[in-house]
Structures are given as C-alpha cells and as structure tokens.
Design an enzyme around this catalytic site. Structure first.
Site, PDB file in Angstrom:
ATOM      1  N   ASN A  47      65.952  24.654  -7.843  1.00 50.49           N
ATOM      2  CA  ASN A  47      66.064  24.165  -9.221  1.00 50.49           C
ATOM      3  C   ASN A  47      67.537  24.256  -9.609  1.00 50.49           C
ATOM      4  O   ASN A  47      68.041  25.347  -9.870  1.00 50.49           O
ATOM      5  CB  ASN A  47      65.182  25.047 -10.128  1.00 50.49           C
ATOM      6  N   TRP A  48      68.196  23.114  -9.632  1.00 49.52           N
ATOM      7  CA  TRP A  48      69.651  23.128  -9.841  1.00 49.52           C
ATOM      8  C   TRP A  48      70.023  23.190 -11.321  1.00 49.52           C
ATOM      9  O   TRP A  48      71.204  23.218 -11.655  1.00 49.52           O
ATOM     10  CB  TRP A  48      70.293  21.926  -9.111  1.00 49.52           C
ATOM     11  N   LYS A  49      69.026  23.163 -12.176  1.00 50.44           N
ATOM     12  CA  LYS A  49      69.235  23.336 -13.627  1.00 50.44           C
ATOM     13  C   LYS A  49      70.348  22.410 -14.124  1.00 50.44           C
ATOM     14  O   LYS A  49      70.477  21.300 -13.632  1.00 50.44           O
ATOM     15  CB  LYS A  49      69.519  24.815 -13.947  1.00 50.44           C
TER      16      LYS A  49
ATOM     17  N   HIS B 255      59.233  25.868 -17.571  1.00 47.50           N
ATOM     18  CA  HIS B 255      60.224  26.858 -17.146  1.00 47.50           C
ATOM     19  C   HIS B 255      60.575  27.767 -18.327  1.00 47.50           C
ATOM     20  O   HIS B 255      60.655  27.310 -19.464  1.00 47.50           O
ATOM     21  CB  HIS B 255      61.475  26.163 -16.607  1.00 47.50           C
TER      22      HIS B 255
ATOM     23  N   GLU C  75      63.250  28.957 -19.337  1.00 41.49           N
ATOM     24  CA  GLU C  75      64.427  28.574 -20.130  1.00 41.49           C
ATOM     25  C   GLU C  75      64.052  27.518 -21.163  1.00 41.49           C
ATOM     26  O   GLU C  75      64.619  27.471 -22.257  1.00 41.49           O
ATOM     27  CB  GLU C  75      65.542  28.072 -19.188  1.00 41.49           C
TER      28      GLU C  75
ATOM     29  N   GLU D  63      57.146  33.476 -12.298  1.00 39.51           N
ATOM     30  CA  GLU D  63      58.555  33.774 -12.540  1.00 39.51           C
ATOM     31  C   GLU D  63      58.672  34.793 -13.672  1.00 39.51           C
ATOM     32  O   GLU D  63      58.698  34.416 -14.853  1.00 39.51           O
ATOM     33  CB  GLU D  63      59.299  32.498 -12.949  1.00 39.51           C
TER      34      GLU D  63
ATOM     35  N   GLY E  59      67.545  34.508 -13.087  1.00 37.99           N
ATOM     36  CA  GLY E  59      68.987  34.408 -13.334  1.00 37.99           C
ATOM     37  C   GLY E  59      69.665  35.734 -13.621  1.00 37.99           C
ATOM     38  O   GLY E  59      70.790  35.762 -14.100  1.00 37.99           O
TER      39      GLY E  59
ATOM     40  N   SER F 129      65.709  35.336  -8.973  1.00 33.32           N
ATOM     41  CA  SER F 129      66.766  36.023  -8.223  1.00 33.32           C
ATOM     42  C   SER F 129      66.490  36.160  -6.730  1.00 33.32           C
ATOM     43  O   SER F 129      66.814  37.187  -6.131  1.00 33.32           O
ATOM     44  CB  SER F 129      67.058  37.390  -8.857  1.00 33.32           C
TER      45      SER F 129
ATOM     46  N   GLY G 264      66.828  29.275  -8.404  1.00 30.27           N
ATOM     47  CA  GLY G 264      67.858  28.657  -9.228  1.00 30.27           C
ATOM     48  C   GLY G 264      69.227  28.853  -8.616  1.00 30.27           C
ATOM     49  O   GLY G 264      69.637  28.129  -7.705  1.00 30.27           O
ATOM     50  N   GLY G 265      69.934  29.879  -9.074  1.00 27.90           N
ATOM     51  CA  GLY G 265      71.327  30.118  -8.684  1.00 27.90           C
ATOM     52  C   GLY G 265      71.632  29.946  -7.207  1.00 27.90           C
ATOM     53  O   GLY G 265      72.516  29.180  -6.826  1.00 27.90           O
TER      54      GLY G 265
END
Ligand code: PGA
Length: 254
Positions: free
Chosen positions: A10-12, A96, A98, A168, A174, A215, A236-237
């Site tokens: 997930n490159w957000k 998600h 966020e 999640e 994150g 993470s 993500g990251g």
C-alpha cells in the site's frame, strides 16, 4: 479461497510518478521469478492507469487504495469501482484506519463500499483493527468482532466473491511497533470464528483469506505468513522501499 502467500504493497500518498514507475518495474521483474507469491500493489490513483499498463500480462495485481459506494454520479473527488477496474485493478483496499481517522469513515460506509466492490467484481481488502487504548482496556476482541459484524452484516458472498480481511491494529500501522505474531494470529482466529458464526465454515474457507498489517518488513514477514491462519501481509512503509519490497517477495517464496 486457495491462496499463495500474499504481499500487498500500500503505497499510500507516497512516491511520485518517476519513483512509482521505477519501483513497479523492479517489482514486476522480481515477482516473475516467484510464481508462488501473490503480489498486489496499490499506488496513488493518478498512477493506476500507467502502472496498470506496465503490469498487463504480468502476475502482479493492482489495487485501489479506496473507492466510493456508487458506480457513478455527482460525487466530487470520489472514484468508482468500474473506474478502478478500467485502470486494471482487481482489488481495492477498504476501510483503512487512516481513512477512518482523517476522513471519518464509518463501518456503515465501509460496508457499502465492500458491497459495491463485490457487485462490480473487485476483491475488497477490508481493514479491521483496534486502537491502542482499546487494547489497553482489554476490549480488543470485542472491538474487532463488532467491526466485522457491522461491515459484513447482511452480506452473503456468492461462490465467486473473494474477500480479504486485513487485521491491522491501529497502533501498529506506520509506527515501527509491530504486533507480536502470535497475538496477531490469535486475533485473526477470533475474526475467523466470528465469520464462521455468520457464514458456514466452508464459505469462510472458500471465500476468505486473512492478512496481517502493521510495521511489517522483509526481516519480519516470515514470522507472520504461515499459509494457514495468516495468508499474507498488507504493508505500507516498507513496500515503498525497493530492497524491502523485493525482500518480502523473496522471503515468502516457499
Ligand atoms: P505500515 O502500514 O506497514 O507502514 O505500518 C501498513 C498499512 O497501512 O497498511
């Protein structure tokens, strides 16, 4: 749903056009060497079309990071399931944390999005998770079950409708503070049992797979993916970093 290990990146709202192009070329190349790994990437909306073209004919699949619950109309700023599919998406991330946090998405909105995704033929990746405070209060299992029931209530998936549940924990997303793999496994079991209460066991086995997200990187991924309870990861990251993304694909190849 029979499943290879799944790695979802997930490159957000990260990576510009050039960076996205470079990363996807490398991911495509690496994935072609690991046919037993399902790789899915979710770039920004503005790059879906170009990434979709690059991925044509490859086994890497494309996902939207969000979608709206109607298929067209006066909904400024929104994007529909048919639009995602036109860009080559097979999956869409829904709910998600966020989006729940910054855009105030509710379980009801997530339910509507999921139903629409399934009706249009997209595989929803539905995110579920508790906050740090809820975990401290000892109500984690209750919270995730309530989310699950609110999102899936009233839905009866047909044989062909596959659904991905991503557990999640919000405090792990994150933050660099991942959930203990055994705890993640226990919570996913709670979710699977709640699904079995809602549907029959064979429906859950046939239509659902579960991911852990929060993470994860190439050094920790194998602690989570076990091919049984946790079928893959939503990352993500680390998925935006070339070494880590390629490392994760390699790590889960059996
Ligand atoms: P993270 O994000 O891997 O950066 O924790 C996970 C996610 O948002 O799905």
């Amino acid at each position: 749903m029979a499943s290879h290990p799944i790695v979802v990146g997930n490159w957000k709202m990260n990576l510009n056009s050039k960076q996205t192009g470079e990363l996807i070329m490398s991911v495509k190349k690496e994935a072609s060497k690991h046919s037993s790994v399902s790789v899915i990437v979710a770039p920004s909306f503005t790059y879906l079309d170009s990434v979709g073209k690059i991925l044509k004919g490859s086994k890497v699949q494309l996902a939207g990071q969000n979608m709206f619950w109607e298929s067209e109309g006066a909904y400024t700023g929104e994007i529909s399931a048919p639009m995602l599919m036109e860009s080559g998406c097979s999956h869409v991330i829904i709910g998600h944390s966020e989006r729940r946090k910054y855009l105030r998405e509710t379980d009801h909105m997530i339910h509507r999005k999921m139903v629409q995704a399934l009706e249009c033929g997209l595989v929803p990746i539905v995110c579920i998770g508790e906050t740090f405070e809820q975990r401290q209060q000892g109500i984690k299992d209750l919270v995730v079950m309530q989310q699950l029931q609110a999102i899936f209530g009233g839905l009866i998936p047909t044989e062909k409708q596959n659904i991905v549940i991503a557990y999640e924990p919000i405090w792990a997303v994150g933050t660099g503070q991942a959930c203990d793999p055994n705890e993640a496994r226990e919570t996913i079991q709670v979710l699977k049992h709640a699904l079995i209460d809602m549907y029959q066991e064979h429906v859950v086995q046939q239509n659902f797979v579960a991911l852990y997200g929060g993470s994860v990187d190439h050094t920790t991924i194998t602690q989570y993916v076990d091919g049984d309870i946790i079928n893959g990861v939503l990352v993500g990251g680390a998925s935006t970093r070339l070494d880590s993304m390629l490392g994760m694909i390699r790590a889960v190849d059996t």
